[in-house]
Scaffold this motif. Structure first.
Motif, PDB file in Angstrom:
ATOM      1  N   LEU A  95       0.829  -1.205   0.000  1.00 20.43           N
ATOM      2  CA  LEU A  95       0.000   0.000   0.000  1.00 20.43           C
ATOM      3  C   LEU A  95       0.866   1.259   0.000  1.00 20.43           C
ATOM      4  O   LEU A  95       2.071   1.188  -0.182  1.00 20.43           O
ATOM      5  CB  LEU A  95      -0.994  -0.015   1.164  1.00 20.43           C
ATOM      6  N   HIS A 153      -2.820   5.437   2.361  1.00 21.99           N
ATOM      7  CA  HIS A 153      -3.903   4.450   2.496  1.00 21.99           C
ATOM      8  C   HIS A 153      -4.225   4.248   3.976  1.00 21.99           C
ATOM      9  O   HIS A 153      -3.320   4.142   4.789  1.00 21.99           O
ATOM     10  CB  HIS A 153      -3.484   3.124   1.851  1.00 21.99           C
ATOM     11  N   TYR A 183      -2.341   1.388   5.710  1.00 25.45           N
ATOM     12  CA  TYR A 183      -0.880   1.347   5.573  1.00 25.45           C
ATOM     13  C   TYR A 183      -0.262   1.253   6.971  1.00 25.45           C
ATOM     14  O   TYR A 183      -0.641   1.980   7.877  1.00 25.45           O
ATOM     15  CB  TYR A 183      -0.387   2.604   4.860  1.00 25.45           C
TER      16      TYR A 183
END
Length: 157
Positions: free
Chosen positions: A61, A65, A68
């Motif tokens: 990711l 995100h 993450y």
């Protein structure tokens, strides 16, 4: 004559979990046109260890995100393969095997490591991963998350 197992219906998008990667509720596009599944990765490097063996190291990711988690992953078992993108371009990509969960099914399958930063969904689930367990109804989305929510609400009543 063996009885055919009934397949569960999933939608065009689903929220899936990767327990081994400590990622949960990741949006995935279900793509029956793609054979291999793909997961968004950055900083992909093949590293030769002092003993001569090689590993693949990467992040999953992007920092933007919500899921993450800054973890770096290493896989000893990986291959490289030419994968044709939806744009018709052939790219050599690293392939790993890992498990994901959809509904109550844990499925081990191959994922190509790919920069999907320009794509809407960080994960693409291809037909090879779902063909034995699921059928896709494109009129729906997030059926697994809705079922999970419904199940949790029943427990709380």
């Amino acid at each position: 004559m063996p009885v055919k197992k009934e397949k569960r219906t999933i939608g065009r998008r689903e929220l899936i979990d990767f327990p081994a990667l400590e990622l949960y509720g990741i949006e995935a596009k279900i793509d029956t046109g793609a054979f291999t599944s793909a997961i968004h990765c950055t900083a992909i490097h093949e590293i030769t260890l002092p003993d001569g063996s090689t590993i693949i190291r990467f992040s999953l990711l992007d920092p933007g995100h919500p899921q993450y988690h800054h973890k770096i992953f290493e896989f000893k078992q990986f291959t490289q393969r030419d994968i044709k993108s939806s744009f018709g371009e052939v790219q050599e990509r690293y392939i790993i095997r890992t498990k994901f969960q959809l509904f109550d099914k844990v499925i081990e399958t191959e994922f190509s490591l790919s920069d999907r930063s320009d794509m809407k969904y960080p994960v693409l689930i291809g037909r090879s991963a779902i063909r034995k367990e699921f059928v896709v109804d494109v009129a729906h989305k997030n059926l697994s998350a809705k079922a999970k929510f419904k199940k949790q609400n029943k427990k709380n009543i």
